[in-house]
Design an enzyme around this catalytic site. Sequence first.
Site, PDB file in Angstrom:
ATOM      1  N   PHE A 110       0.608 -21.551 -21.877  1.00 28.13           N
ATOM      2  CA  PHE A 110      -0.624 -22.261 -22.928  1.00 28.13           C
ATOM      3  C   PHE A 110      -0.913 -21.366 -24.189  1.00 28.13           C
ATOM      4  O   PHE A 110      -1.449 -21.785 -24.938  1.00 28.13           O
ATOM      5  CB  PHE A 110      -1.862 -22.522 -22.020  1.00 28.13           C
ATOM      6  N   TYR A 178       1.914 -24.873 -37.603  1.00 25.41           N
ATOM      7  CA  TYR A 178       1.307 -24.940 -36.273  1.00 25.41           C
ATOM      8  C   TYR A 178       2.490 -25.692 -35.814  1.00 25.41           C
ATOM      9  O   TYR A 178       3.119 -25.227 -34.678  1.00 25.41           O
ATOM     10  CB  TYR A 178       0.081 -25.739 -36.119  1.00 25.41           C
ATOM     11  N   PRO A 323      -6.513 -33.887 -45.530  1.00 24.85           N
ATOM     12  CA  PRO A 323      -5.369 -33.437 -45.784  1.00 24.85           C
ATOM     13  C   PRO A 323      -4.480 -33.226 -44.404  1.00 24.85           C
ATOM     14  O   PRO A 323      -4.955 -32.387 -43.669  1.00 24.85           O
ATOM     15  CB  PRO A 323      -5.262 -32.418 -46.725  1.00 24.85           C
TER      16      PRO A 323
HETATM   17  P1  NAD Z   1      -7.250 -23.398 -26.073  1.00 21.43           P
HETATM   18  O1  NAD Z   1      -7.369 -22.449 -27.279  1.00 21.43           O
HETATM   19  O2  NAD Z   1      -8.538 -23.731 -25.297  1.00 21.43           O
HETATM   20  O3  NAD Z   1      -6.541 -22.235 -24.989  1.00 21.43           O
HETATM   21  C1  NAD Z   1      -5.544 -21.335 -25.349  1.00 21.43           C
HETATM   22  C2  NAD Z   1      -6.060 -20.127 -24.371  1.00 21.43           C
HETATM   23  O4  NAD Z   1      -4.987 -19.193 -24.996  1.00 21.43           O
HETATM   24  C3  NAD Z   1      -7.310 -19.490 -24.900  1.00 21.43           C
HETATM   25  O5  NAD Z   1      -7.927 -19.233 -23.629  1.00 21.43           O
HETATM   26  C4  NAD Z   1      -7.245 -18.203 -25.751  1.00 21.43           C
HETATM   27  O6  NAD Z   1      -7.909 -17.601 -25.323  1.00 21.43           O
HETATM   28  C5  NAD Z   1      -5.620 -18.013 -25.273  1.00 21.43           C
HETATM   29  N1  NAD Z   1      -5.027 -17.189 -26.364  1.00 21.43           N
HETATM   30  C6  NAD Z   1      -4.703 -17.405 -27.471  1.00 21.43           C
HETATM   31  N2  NAD Z   1      -4.076 -16.374 -28.299  1.00 21.43           N
HETATM   32  C7  NAD Z   1      -3.707 -15.651 -27.219  1.00 21.43           C
HETATM   33  C8  NAD Z   1      -2.992 -14.233 -27.152  1.00 21.43           C
HETATM   34  N3  NAD Z   1      -2.542 -13.734 -28.064  1.00 21.43           N
HETATM   35  N4  NAD Z   1      -2.947 -13.691 -25.882  1.00 21.43           N
HETATM   36  C9  NAD Z   1      -3.372 -14.269 -24.950  1.00 21.43           C
HETATM   37  N5  NAD Z   1      -4.042 -15.345 -24.886  1.00 21.43           N
HETATM   38  C10 NAD Z   1      -4.346 -16.114 -26.062  1.00 21.43           C
HETATM   39  O7  NAD Z   1      -6.312 -24.464 -26.352  1.00 21.43           O
HETATM   40  P2  NAD Z   1      -5.768 -25.595 -25.521  1.00 21.43           P
HETATM   41  O8  NAD Z   1      -6.311 -26.746 -26.079  1.00 21.43           O
HETATM   42  O9  NAD Z   1      -6.180 -25.546 -24.106  1.00 21.43           O
HETATM   43  O10 NAD Z   1      -4.225 -25.732 -25.771  1.00 21.43           O
HETATM   44  C11 NAD Z   1      -3.372 -24.899 -25.020  1.00 21.43           C
HETATM   45  C12 NAD Z   1      -1.938 -24.999 -25.537  1.00 21.43           C
HETATM   46  O11 NAD Z   1      -1.687 -26.410 -25.677  1.00 21.43           O
HETATM   47  C13 NAD Z   1      -1.977 -24.377 -26.849  1.00 21.43           C
HETATM   48  O12 NAD Z   1      -0.580 -23.606 -26.853  1.00 21.43           O
HETATM   49  C14 NAD Z   1      -1.900 -25.328 -27.957  1.00 21.43           C
HETATM   50  O13 NAD Z   1      -1.252 -25.124 -28.785  1.00 21.43           O
HETATM   51  C15 NAD Z   1      -1.116 -26.454 -27.008  1.00 21.43           C
HETATM   52  N6  NAD Z   1      -1.523 -28.067 -27.458  1.00 21.43           N
HETATM   53  C16 NAD Z   1      -2.935 -28.240 -27.340  1.00 21.43           C
HETATM   54  C17 NAD Z   1      -3.342 -29.570 -27.895  1.00 21.43           C
HETATM   55  C18 NAD Z   1      -4.658 -29.904 -27.823  1.00 21.43           C
HETATM   56  O14 NAD Z   1      -5.036 -30.911 -28.615  1.00 21.43           O
HETATM   57  N7  NAD Z   1      -5.634 -29.419 -27.230  1.00 21.43           N
HETATM   58  C19 NAD Z   1      -2.278 -30.506 -28.120  1.00 21.43           C
HETATM   59  C20 NAD Z   1      -0.979 -30.159 -28.199  1.00 21.43           C
HETATM   60  C21 NAD Z   1      -0.763 -28.776 -27.640  1.00 21.43           C
END
Ligand code: NAD
Length: 369
Positions: A110, A178, A323
């Site tokens: 994630f 992204y 945008p």
């Molecule tokens: P979130 O930001 O709540 O969770 C991401 C986690 O990754 C956080 O705990 C953050 O601290 C951790 N993180 C970020 N960079 C890091 C790094 N360099 N090293 C270690 N940890 C790191 O986001 P989310 O909504 O839980 O999303 C989780 C995944 O799902 C992401 O990859 C996101 O791109 C993908 N995603 C999310 C959505 C959405 O709408 N929430 C939709 C599609 C895809």
Amino acid sequence: MALADHVKSGFANLQQNCFHQHTIHVGHRFLITGGAGFIGSHTALGLMEQGHSLVILDNFDNSSPDALLRVEELANGSGSLELVEGDVRDADAMERAFQSNGPIDGVIHFAGLKAVGESVRDPLRYWDVNVNGSRVLAAAMERHGCKTLVFSSTSTVYGEPEIFPLREQTPTAPIHPYAQTKLAVEQMLSALGRNGAWRIASLRYFNPVGAHPSGRIGEDPLGIPNNLFPFITQVAAGRRDQLQIFGNDYPTPDGTGIRDYLHVMDLAEAHGMTLDHLLKQAGPTTLTLNIGTGHGLSVLEVVHGFERATGITIPYKVVPRRPGDVPKLEACPLKAKDTLGWTATRTLDDMCRDGWAWQQANPMGYRGE
Ligand code: NAD
Ligand code: UDP
């Protein structure tokens, strides 16, 4: 770092298990990168409730250790959770995650950055964290002979589609960094999958919203929320005056943008079922699955659904389009149903009620404690 280092007193009463039960084998050991985040924390809880041992690698860039404390509290003694605080791009931190207390059976990745606007302003950071971070993880997995991986991808890889239903074979055409970084990781993983005994699933999430029904864990955006749902709950709570609706001149029935919102608990369950599926595969597997409900809702439908579910009026004003927004994204989720047996079961009412319960109980998110 031991979770106990973050322990604070005064845990609420333990909650009952709110996940629907599926047939995952008990007793695996999984690495969850980004497990303290919104989707990661709900998924971690579901896996712990099924008796699994988790190693969570997170640098808390966009989350709080308190989320993990609450996951432990909700798991009520089921499974176990170890924290490795570190960055996915840091091979030493990754090594610590793989060397802690036994072999890892599978990984859910994630950890990453997800703000579209920020990715336009700082694309290099997005390529570094999302793509390079995934490369560092995959290299560590190879070194440790762990080749079962679930990757968080996104519906935004489809860009601005005009033909629906959106199936996994619909051509991808990402329109911002992204989505480009997520598609690049999918492609890197497909290449890996062709080379050896990998079992890989890229899950293209649509729009996860809501929270665990206990109100103890949920989405905790920093600053002004970018996303519709947390903005609505903050207006309902009086933290923001009114919602701005970004455009009512889209080619949709009411003119506002359509998205496929799904409950984060349904999404969390999809991860458990994907791991279960991958671990049952005897041979190499590379899968791409849409994870959505298949029923898109307009901004106005969400606003009115929230008002019905909570009895709270949401003042709003229509402003120009944002945008980069597209008129409509809506999954065809049939491949996930056929492959995993997964479908989203929770309603818009559930999403609104649970998201609102989380917002009410935690007006300032995890930072309130
Ligand atoms: P979130 O930001 O709540 O969770 C991401 C986690 O990754 C956080 O705990 C953050 O601290 C951790 N993180 C970020 N960079 C890091 C790094 N360099 N090293 C270690 N940890 C790191 O986001 P989310 O909504 O839980 O999303 C989780 C995944 O799902 C992401 O990859 C996101 O791109 C993908 N995603 C999310 C959505 C959405 O709408 N929430 C939709 C599609 C895809
Ligand atoms: N949206 C809106 N006001 C907001 C935030 C979002 O009108 O304050 C709209 C946005 O234009 C889109 C939908 O709500 O049509 C979902 O936006 P969100 O940012 O939640 O998800 P994404 O655009 O990433 O799919």
